[in-house]
Design an enzyme around this catalytic site. Sequence first.
Site, mmCIF file in Angstrom:
data_model
loop_
_atom_site.group_PDB
_atom_site.id
_atom_site.type_symbol
_atom_site.label_atom_id
_atom_site.label_comp_id
_atom_site.label_asym_id
_atom_site.label_seq_id
_atom_site.Cartn_x
_atom_site.Cartn_y
_atom_site.Cartn_z
ATOM 1 N N GLN A 357 0.808 -1.219 0.000
ATOM 2 C CA GLN A 357 0.000 0.000 0.000
ATOM 3 C C GLN A 357 0.838 1.265 0.000
ATOM 4 O OE1 GLN A 357 -1.427 -0.698 4.263
ATOM 5 N NE2 GLN A 357 -1.401 1.535 4.185
ATOM 6 N N CYS A 366 -4.911 0.569 3.989
ATOM 7 C CA CYS A 366 -4.882 -0.802 4.511
ATOM 8 C C CYS A 366 -6.283 -1.406 4.576
ATOM 9 C CB CYS A 366 -4.224 -0.826 5.884
ATOM 10 S SG CYS A 366 -5.084 0.183 7.108
ATOM 11 N N HIS A 529 -4.945 -0.065 12.096
ATOM 12 C CA HIS A 529 -4.436 -0.699 10.879
ATOM 13 C C HIS A 529 -5.275 -1.942 10.587
ATOM 14 C CE1 HIS A 529 -1.568 -1.704 7.782
ATOM 15 N NE2 HIS A 529 -1.219 -2.845 8.353
ATOM 16 N N ASN A 549 0.162 -8.800 5.745
ATOM 17 C CA ASN A 549 0.220 -7.350 5.810
ATOM 18 C C ASN A 549 0.209 -6.792 4.389
ATOM 19 O OD1 ASN A 549 0.347 -4.825 6.986
ATOM 20 N ND2 ASN A 549 2.193 -5.232 8.166
#
Length: 600
Positions: A357, A366, A529, A549
């Site tokens: 990202q 995110c 997040h 992630n």
Amino acid sequence: PLTYVDLPEQWRWDTSLEKNYLTYLKNQHIPEYCGACWAFAATSALSDRIKIQRNATFPDIMISPQVLLSCSMENDGCHGGFGYSAYSWIYKNEITDDTCAPYRARGHDNGFKCSNTTMCKDCPGGKGGDCFVPASYNVYNIEEYGSISGEEAMMQEIFQRGPIVCGVAVPNDLFKNYTGGIYEDTTGDMNIVHDISVVGYGVENGEKYWLVRNSWGTFWGESGFFRVKRGINNIAIETECAFAVPKDTWTENKKHITTDEERNDPNNETENSDGTPDGNLFFLKFFNFFFFIIFWYFSEFLNKNKFSACALTTPKLSPGERIINREPLIKSESELPKNWDWRNINGTNYISINKNQHIPTYCGSCWAHGTTSALTDRFHILNGPKGTPISISTQVVVNCQPGGGSCFGGNPLDVYEFAYLQGIPDDTCQQYIAKNHKAPLCTPSQICQDCAAPPAKTKDESGKVRCHPITNYKSYYVREYGRVSGATNMKAEIFKRGPIDCAIEVTDKLETYTGGIYEEHKDYWQLNHAISVVGYGEENGVEYWIVRNSWGTYWGEGGFFRMRMHKWNNGIETDCNWATPSYEKVSDRIAEMKTIEFLE
């Protein structure tokens, strides 16, 4: 040279074996037109061959065409090149993946020159500062390359080692009108102007064909592919081809270690892809501070929704969870296996490609990456091992801000509501550019577009004026969605139906994670997040979550991390979401809102 063997009548790397060995398809024409076919064909064939060598195990490694466009001076960047010379450059150098060097639709010929940040970069976001070269990152190479021509040699190379790159002519009717079937040009056009990859061959109703991967998006041809008559050198496809044999750099996880000289190179990029300074950083600092005050007020005084720089407060599009008559997934925890990892289920990987990202510039998206990656994974599970790899577009839900949010944050449930009501296309409709679109938002071109030649000639010229909306694209929908929390409920959802997205708190300590089971002792978590959880396991008596992630493959354990289960885990079991995939739009029927009694 290869020793020739007896060949099967048909061999396609997508369907001939128990798995699909092709990587996902791309579009060279967005975010603006670039004559990058040579780089796309070379890197897609190389990525496919890496997948073949690794027996389609996790992860799919997507070699970056952008590195070639900027750094291969034997070629002309966005104004053309050759697959053979692309392999020559890779053989003499190192190349990285898309999470290091995303496609910019520019090359050394029109404003995006080679530098250390071209090879790999990260952008820091709200903490300020220019983009920088990571301390280390994975690199890839080839051990052999060459040229071939003729039907028999091409078939032998494809069958024995994998896809190849070939030059072809592009008659007007192929470019404009092809929608399916075995193509045969009748004009005799042999002027090679385009590179593609040939990924298989076959016979249909007695007619021989080549199976060809193009780089014009999944909305073109047969979902981005086309078939052309084989054995008669139609459109010169059997004239000029190249192959490359990947070097195994993944077994020992070969990395490039960044030097101080590379990190401080004055040629490193500090600007956005359009050549203008990054204006997001100042606003991100302001918005982060502003929303922190809002979060503190709500959490302390109203005890309501949680703040996140990526996952903001209340969903905008839905009053709650959209669950349709679903019974609990399990009756007792004893039904759950001790370990479950969608990256390896009986030798099959169901996880989609990794993304980043933070590039080409920082974007607080995110919330879009966690949801679209989890949903893409669930489509892969639905499709099975032979299914076509896909990548649902994160940029579309950023462009359609009611679809979740923007680079200043968003809400995962709104992404699922957007997918329920409208559907989301794949990345070949709208590539991730890590920027907010200016109003008006969610126009047809911001959902799916293609761009026409010629490429921009200079850094300052924009090729976006030649872009136009596409209407015949495929959308991916959500049938139902809802929230889930607590370890047992999360495990049941993951095991039974696939990855989920969850909110966590990112701390300075987590940002520096490099491996192992992560834990952090803290009494209260500020969820800021969004990630996706793709499995769970146990090591030395400690249970953990397997977490994807969206910070690139150079972070953590190849872009993933393991988080301790039950406690000291940054709030990961507090606020998660799931969605069931659908190829059909179901939002026109009434969805019954129903409260589900979960375990725990």
